[in-house]
Motif scaffolding. Structure first.
Motif, mmCIF file in Angstrom:
data_model
loop_
_atom_site.group_PDB
_atom_site.id
_atom_site.type_symbol
_atom_site.label_atom_id
_atom_site.label_comp_id
_atom_site.label_asym_id
_atom_site.label_seq_id
_atom_site.Cartn_x
_atom_site.Cartn_y
_atom_site.Cartn_z
ATOM 1 N N PHE A 275 -2.191 5.434 -4.093
ATOM 2 C CA PHE A 275 -1.035 4.729 -4.658
ATOM 3 C C PHE A 275 -1.427 4.134 -6.007
ATOM 4 O O PHE A 275 -2.581 3.732 -6.195
ATOM 5 N N PHE A 276 -0.453 4.064 -6.894
ATOM 6 C CA PHE A 276 -0.587 3.172 -8.043
ATOM 7 C C PHE A 276 0.410 2.058 -7.800
ATOM 8 O O PHE A 276 1.628 2.309 -7.744
ATOM 9 N N ILE A 277 -0.088 0.846 -7.597
ATOM 10 C CA ILE A 277 0.821 -0.286 -7.426
ATOM 11 C C ILE A 277 0.638 -1.158 -8.664
ATOM 12 O O ILE A 277 -0.454 -1.705 -8.882
ATOM 13 N N ASN B 85 0.138 -0.223 -11.657
ATOM 14 C CA ASN B 85 -0.950 0.363 -12.466
ATOM 15 C C ASN B 85 -2.352 0.243 -11.871
ATOM 16 O O ASN B 85 -3.333 0.591 -12.527
ATOM 17 N N VAL B 86 -2.470 -0.287 -10.650
ATOM 18 C CA VAL B 86 -3.779 -0.340 -9.989
ATOM 19 C C VAL B 86 -3.828 0.811 -8.985
ATOM 20 O O VAL B 86 -2.906 0.988 -8.186
ATOM 21 N N LEU B 87 -4.904 1.596 -9.060
ATOM 22 C CA LEU B 87 -5.051 2.724 -8.129
ATOM 23 C C LEU B 87 -5.621 2.188 -6.816
ATOM 24 O O LEU B 87 -6.737 1.656 -6.782
ATOM 25 N N VAL B 88 -4.827 2.302 -5.762
ATOM 26 C CA VAL B 88 -5.227 1.754 -4.461
ATOM 27 C C VAL B 88 -5.283 2.898 -3.451
ATOM 28 O O VAL B 88 -4.364 3.728 -3.381
ATOM 29 N N THR B 89 -6.376 2.934 -2.675
ATOM 30 C CA THR B 89 -6.499 3.977 -1.651
ATOM 31 C C THR B 89 -7.301 3.425 -0.476
ATOM 32 O O THR B 89 -8.182 2.578 -0.679
ATOM 33 N N PRO B 90 -6.998 3.872 0.745
ATOM 34 C CA PRO B 90 -7.754 3.371 1.891
ATOM 35 C C PRO B 90 -9.239 3.703 1.768
ATOM 36 O O PRO B 90 -9.593 4.762 1.226
ATOM 37 N N PRO B 91 -10.105 2.825 2.258
ATOM 38 C CA PRO B 91 -11.545 3.089 2.190
ATOM 39 C C PRO B 91 -11.946 4.151 3.207
ATOM 40 O O PRO B 91 -11.184 4.446 4.135
ATOM 41 N N LEU B 92 -13.148 4.697 3.062
ATOM 42 C CA LEU B 92 -13.656 5.679 4.033
ATOM 43 C C LEU B 92 -14.141 4.898 5.255
ATOM 44 O O LEU B 92 -15.324 4.607 5.409
ATOM 45 N N TYR C 77 1.408 -1.060 5.552
ATOM 46 C CA TYR C 77 2.720 -0.588 5.088
ATOM 47 C C TYR C 77 3.602 -1.785 4.741
ATOM 48 O O TYR C 77 4.527 -1.683 3.941
ATOM 49 N N LYS C 78 3.256 -2.964 5.306
ATOM 50 C CA LYS C 78 4.044 -4.168 4.961
ATOM 51 C C LYS C 78 3.824 -4.557 3.496
ATOM 52 O O LYS C 78 4.719 -5.072 2.835
ATOM 53 N N GLU C 79 2.606 -4.309 3.014
ATOM 54 C CA GLU C 79 2.329 -4.573 1.596
ATOM 55 C C GLU C 79 3.178 -3.641 0.722
ATOM 56 O O GLU C 79 3.698 -4.064 -0.318
ATOM 57 N N LEU C 80 3.345 -2.400 1.173
ATOM 58 C CA LEU C 80 4.179 -1.460 0.411
ATOM 59 C C LEU C 80 5.622 -1.954 0.378
ATOM 60 O O LEU C 80 6.274 -1.941 -0.666
ATOM 61 N N VAL C 81 6.111 -2.413 1.529
ATOM 62 C CA VAL C 81 7.489 -2.931 1.584
ATOM 63 C C VAL C 81 7.642 -4.080 0.588
ATOM 64 O O VAL C 81 8.601 -4.123 -0.201
ATOM 65 N N ARG C 82 6.671 -5.001 0.591
ATOM 66 C CA ARG C 82 6.746 -6.142 -0.333
ATOM 67 C C ARG C 82 6.766 -5.660 -1.777
ATOM 68 O O ARG C 82 7.551 -6.126 -2.597
ATOM 69 N N ALA C 83 5.895 -4.708 -2.079
ATOM 70 C CA ALA C 83 5.812 -4.205 -3.461
ATOM 71 C C ALA C 83 7.148 -3.584 -3.884
ATOM 72 O O ALA C 83 7.652 -3.855 -4.980
ATOM 73 N N PHE C 84 7.745 -2.780 -2.982
ATOM 74 C CA PHE C 84 9.044 -2.169 -3.308
ATOM 75 C C PHE C 84 10.089 -3.268 -3.496
ATOM 76 O O PHE C 84 10.878 -3.237 -4.435
ATOM 77 N N GLU C 85 10.090 -4.248 -2.566
ATOM 78 C CA GLU C 85 11.157 -5.274 -2.619
ATOM 79 C C GLU C 85 10.997 -6.187 -3.822
ATOM 80 O O GLU C 85 11.968 -6.730 -4.331
#
Ligand code: COI
Length: 350
Positions: free
Chosen positions: A235-237, A239-246, A277-285
């Protein structure tokens, strides 16, 4: 041990236009094959592509001892052929094999098999656009025995197929918070066949609902993003590239690793961390700019158009200036030899 690879007589050379065919449908003319028995790899050879004969009691057919890799060869701008990141693919193959109690393939054999096969079928590498030769090294347990055991006999093979764009359109995905792809301690980090077979059912349910793919979540909380379909999720949220860790349940994607390295060295802020996914919801909202994409060898960068979360569809940013396109372009530049290969990723075919 030195392995000499024999090459059989040339098959008939027919290079058809494969650009409109589905991914992985057409094999090139040759394949590499090698048997493991009595504790060693025997008779490595390149032969015309043909069907296998397999004992119906072969262990791979019953207990899933199968591991594969997915790699690509490209034509560079100067006409040379580049097999991208053979080292990292061999490293991951070795780890997957270890997890599945299967014998290692020495790096020299792995690389010689791939290089010789690609050199022989070089005319099958598409030259333009997103075209590449998809290379599929894999191993299966062939010992004939329906008793549950680690096999003593295996086949290591490499087949190739010309490939273009994996997805023809940006994906519509849904958060999957019932089924899981993998749990920590399971086989999620291994590129073994069972991980893919186990994903079919939830993915088909999502397709029946009109989605292209699922965004997997973690097995404990069904909340933290894991992967997207058969790709790493990025994801870019703002402008920050965010991805789950290994974390132990996702694949150590070669494209993921390459994009993270490119981002870091070009000054992009990168965070490898859990994403709820709640963080994604917040970012969208909150009206943040959210880009979402899958990263994988086959798909490279697969833009996500929308994410359905608990019944609401959130639109992701797909504008021409999206940062994911820039990253993809930078990766493309390195692979094509248009930008410096600072990491030694390009393996040029001699
Ligand atoms: C790849 O991206 O190489 C994969 O393995 C994904 C899929 C084609 C199985």
């Amino acid at each position: 041990m030195e392995h000499t690879i024999s090459i059989s007589a040339q098959a008939e050379r027919i290079v058809t236009d494969t650009s409109s065919l589905p991914f992985g449908k057409i094999p090139t003319e040759h394949m590499f094959i090698c048997e493991y028995a009595d504790g060693g790899w025997q008779n490595p050879r390149i032969v015309p592509f043909h069907d296998l004969t397999l004992n119906p009691m072969a262990l791979c057919l019953h207990y899933g001892q199968t591991v594969f890799e997915g790699m690509k060869a490209f034509y560079m701008d100067d006409g040379r052929v580049n097999i991208f990141r053979m080292d990292k693919h061999h490293d991951r193959f070795t780890k997957s094999l270890h997890r599945m109690c299967m014998p290692e393939v020495p790096k020299a054999l792995f690389e010689a098999a791939i290089c010789k096969l690609v050199a022989l079928d070089v005319e099958w590498i598409p030259r333009d656009g997103d075209g590449a030769l998809y290379i599929r090294p894999f191993m299966i347990a062939t010992e004939a025995r329906v008793g549950v055991k680690i096999a003593d006999e295996y086949l290591f093979m490499v087949v190739c197929s010309p490939t273009f764009q994996y997805y023809s359109h940006p994906l519509k995905v849904k958060i999957e918070n019932h089924f899981v792809r993998a749990a920590e301690g399971g086989t999620g980090t291994a590129k073994c066949g069972g991980n893919y077979g186990g994903a079919f059912y939830p993915t088909q349910l999502a397709k029946d609902e009109g989605y292209d793919q699922v965004l997997w979540t973690d097995s404990k909380n069904h909340e933290f993003i894991e992967e997207s379909g058969t790709m790493n999720a990025m994801f870019f949220i703002d402008n920050v590239l965010v991805t789950p860790p290994l974390s132990g349940s996702i694949l150590d994607g070669v494209t993921r690793d390459s994009l993270l390295a490119i981002a870091r060295e070009t000054g992009v802020a990168v965070e490898e961390r859990s994403i709820s996914y709640k963080e994604l919801v917040r970012a969208f909202e909150e009206g943040k700019r959210v880009e979402a994409f899958g990263a994988g060898t086959a798909a490279v960068v697969a833009p996500i158009a929308s994410i359905a979360i608990e019944g609401t569809e959130y639109a992701c940013y797909l504008g021409d200036d999206a940062l994911m396109y820039r990253l993809k372009h930078q990766l493309f530049g390195i692979r094509k030899g248009l930008a410096p290969d600072n990491h030694g990723w390009n393996c040029i075919l001699k």
